[in-house]
Design a protein around this motif. Structure first.
Motif, PDB file in Angstrom:
ATOM      1  N   UNK A 107       0.827  -1.198   0.000  1.00  0.00           N
ATOM      2  CA  UNK A 107       0.000   0.000   0.000  1.00  0.00           C
ATOM      3  C   UNK A 107       0.862   1.248   0.000  1.00  0.00           C
ATOM      4  N   UNK A 108       0.300   2.340  -0.475  1.00  0.00           N
ATOM      5  CA  UNK A 108       0.981   3.628  -0.466  1.00  0.00           C
ATOM      6  C   UNK A 108       0.521   4.408   0.758  1.00  0.00           C
ATOM      7  N   UNK A 109       1.443   5.087   1.448  1.00  0.00           N
ATOM      8  CA  UNK A 109       1.047   5.854   2.638  1.00  0.00           C
ATOM      9  C   UNK A 109       0.298   7.129   2.297  1.00  0.00           C
ATOM     10  N   UNK A 110       0.223   7.493   1.030  1.00  0.00           N
ATOM     11  CA  UNK A 110      -0.416   8.751   0.657  1.00  0.00           C
ATOM     12  C   UNK A 110       0.297   9.365  -0.521  1.00  0.00           C
ATOM     13  N   UNK A 111       0.002  10.615  -0.834  1.00  0.00           N
ATOM     14  CA  UNK A 111       0.683  11.275  -1.956  1.00  0.00           C
ATOM     15  C   UNK A 111       2.200  11.239  -1.775  1.00  0.00           C
ATOM     16  N   UNK A 112       2.893  10.829  -2.818  1.00  0.00           N
ATOM     17  CA  UNK A 112       4.349  10.711  -2.737  1.00  0.00           C
ATOM     18  C   UNK A 112       4.982  12.097  -2.730  1.00  0.00           C
TER      19      UNK A 112
END
Length: 449
Positions: A47-52
């Protein structure tokens, strides 16, 4: 003196072990993202923690077959004392003090202090300690001794609370002692000097009732309140200390300190082996925290602190190794095990202190005792970790990992130690300064003793 690390400012990393200890429980399928020295996210793998953020993606640090847990927190140590191992073993406390601590500690110059501190800090990192509160009282060189401790911590890569001692007891060697005005001014100067260092905090530490005058203790307390930092002090470690205080002042050490107006929520009380029930109640009422050092208390025949009694009252407890010559092993995993099994045996109660309680005291409760946000794997916390080899026999069977971590784990299970996002122990060696280099320095320093 330092080697290349992997903790470049602002670097982003994604640690991917098999298990992560979060809020006291091991969980599978999680990754820990860091940026610079800080944890930014704990997320399911993939998963991505949010906007990179701008820039390259995080570097993946794959840790297959390993578990990640918070770095352990050592709330009380005397690093230079590691040089004195074996020089006073198996002696009563006062004989140990005079024949080991006072005899050889007083001979150390600035480079000797540096060597002893580096020696202890590297051993601590090897054992998974990422934060240490160093209770330092070799004042013969003024602030240069303190700076040597700070330099050693920086060279090793450990997070440091420098508890600068206020010490004017006349029984100690002159190099341990300072005048009141010098102690206060130097501690204040050191606080200002270290204010911009994210890995160093300076706190005042009157040594004890028997080694610091009332004026020293009150001045240290005033500085702690002014700067909003903890006050470290030895209290009721040995029976002689309690008896001496009764003879001189008519009350026990903690009640004497209460009369001075210093018993409050700034106090981190070290040892507390000989406190009565009313004094334990007083600690709980005032928000006093405890630095519990079970290994050292056994080694020096101090006694056994009433750990369940403190915890039942809600007293916050952290664990400490104390000095290397009053314990001989600088490992919080050792202290966690002792904290639990000692109370089980003394009380004949298998539930007296559990593995979960011991783990909390050695990690996040230790951080809270020091007033620092360390000892947890959570966003916003410092990226301080210990990685364990899940294939190590001492951790098997892994379905009982938390209990085996406390009761059966052997040191070789530690594969990596990370402080502030930087790997400082890996492959059996400290990264910044090789252990062979450190032990060579120790041999050169102590060969004539």
């Amino acid at each position: 003196m330092t080697g290349a690390g992997d903790g470049a400012a602002g670097a982003r990393r994604l640690f991917q072990p098999d298990r992560v200890l979060v809020d006291g429980a091991f969980q599978e399928g999680l990754a820990v993202e860091t940026a610079g020295e800080t944890i930014t996210a704990v997320i399911p793998v993939g998963e991505s923690p949010g906007p990179a953020p701008p820039g390259p993606p995080p570097e993946t640090v794959a840790l297959p077959g390993q578990a990640l847990l918070p770095g352990t927190v050592n709330v009380h140590a005397h690093a230079f004392q590691s040089l004195l191992r074996g020089f006073g073993d198996d002696l009563p406390f006062l004989e140990w003090r005079d024949r080991s601590l006072y005899r050889w500690g007083a001979t150390l110059d600035v480079e000797g202090i540096y060597t002893g501190s580096l020696f202890a800090f590297c051993e601590m990192l090897r054992a998974g300690i990422t934060t240490v509160a160093e209770f330092f009282y070799l004042h013969g060189a003024g602030l240069e001794g303190d700076r040597a401790v700070r330099r050693a911590a920086g060279d090793a890569g450990i997070r440091l609370v420098l508890a600068r001692t206020f010490y004017d007891g006349q029984a100690a060697p002159p190099s341990f002692r300072e005048r009141l005005e010098d102690a206060a001014a130097r501690c204040r100067d050191l606080m200002d000097e270290c204010a911009g260092d994210a890995r160093v905090q300076v706190v005042p530490a009157p040594h004890s009732v028997h080694a610091a005058s009332p004026a020293m203790i009150q001045a240290a307390h005033a500085l702690a309140r002014e700067r909003r930092v903890p006050l470290h002090i030895h209290v009721a470690e040995q029976p002689f200390e309690v008896e001496e205080c009764r003879r001189q002042h008519g009350v026990t050490p903690l009640r004497f300190l209460d009369g001075l107006g210093v018993v409050d929520d700034s106090m981190l009380l070290v040892h507390g082996c000989h406190l009565d029930e009313g004094e334990k109640d007083l600690m709980a009422e005032r928000g006093v925290r405890l630095a519990h050092c079970p290994g050292a208390n056994l080694f020096l025949a101090d006694g056994v602190a009433d750990l369940p009694g403190f915890r039942r009252r809600g007293v916050l407890v952290g664990l400490g190794t104390d000095g290397g010559c009053v314990n001989s092993r600088l490992s919080l995993f050792d202290e966690m095990r002792l904290a639990a099994v000692l109370q089980k045996g003394v009380r004949q109660d298998a539930t007296a202190v559990t593995a979960s309680e011991a783990l909390a005291m050695g990690t996040w409760e230790g951080g809270e005792a020091l007033g620092l946000p360390v000892g947890r794997i959570a966003p916003g916390q410092p990226a301080d970790f210990v990685a364990l080899d899940l294939e190590d026999p001492s951790l098997a069977p892994v379905q009982n990992l938390r209990q085996n971590l406390i009761y059966s784990m052997m040191p070789q299970a530690i594969t990596r130690v990370v402080v502030g996002g930087e790997t400082v122990f890996h492959g059996g060696d400290t990264v910044r300064v090789p252990l062979a280099e450190v032990t060579a320095r120790v041999r050169r320093l102590t060969r004539a003793w």
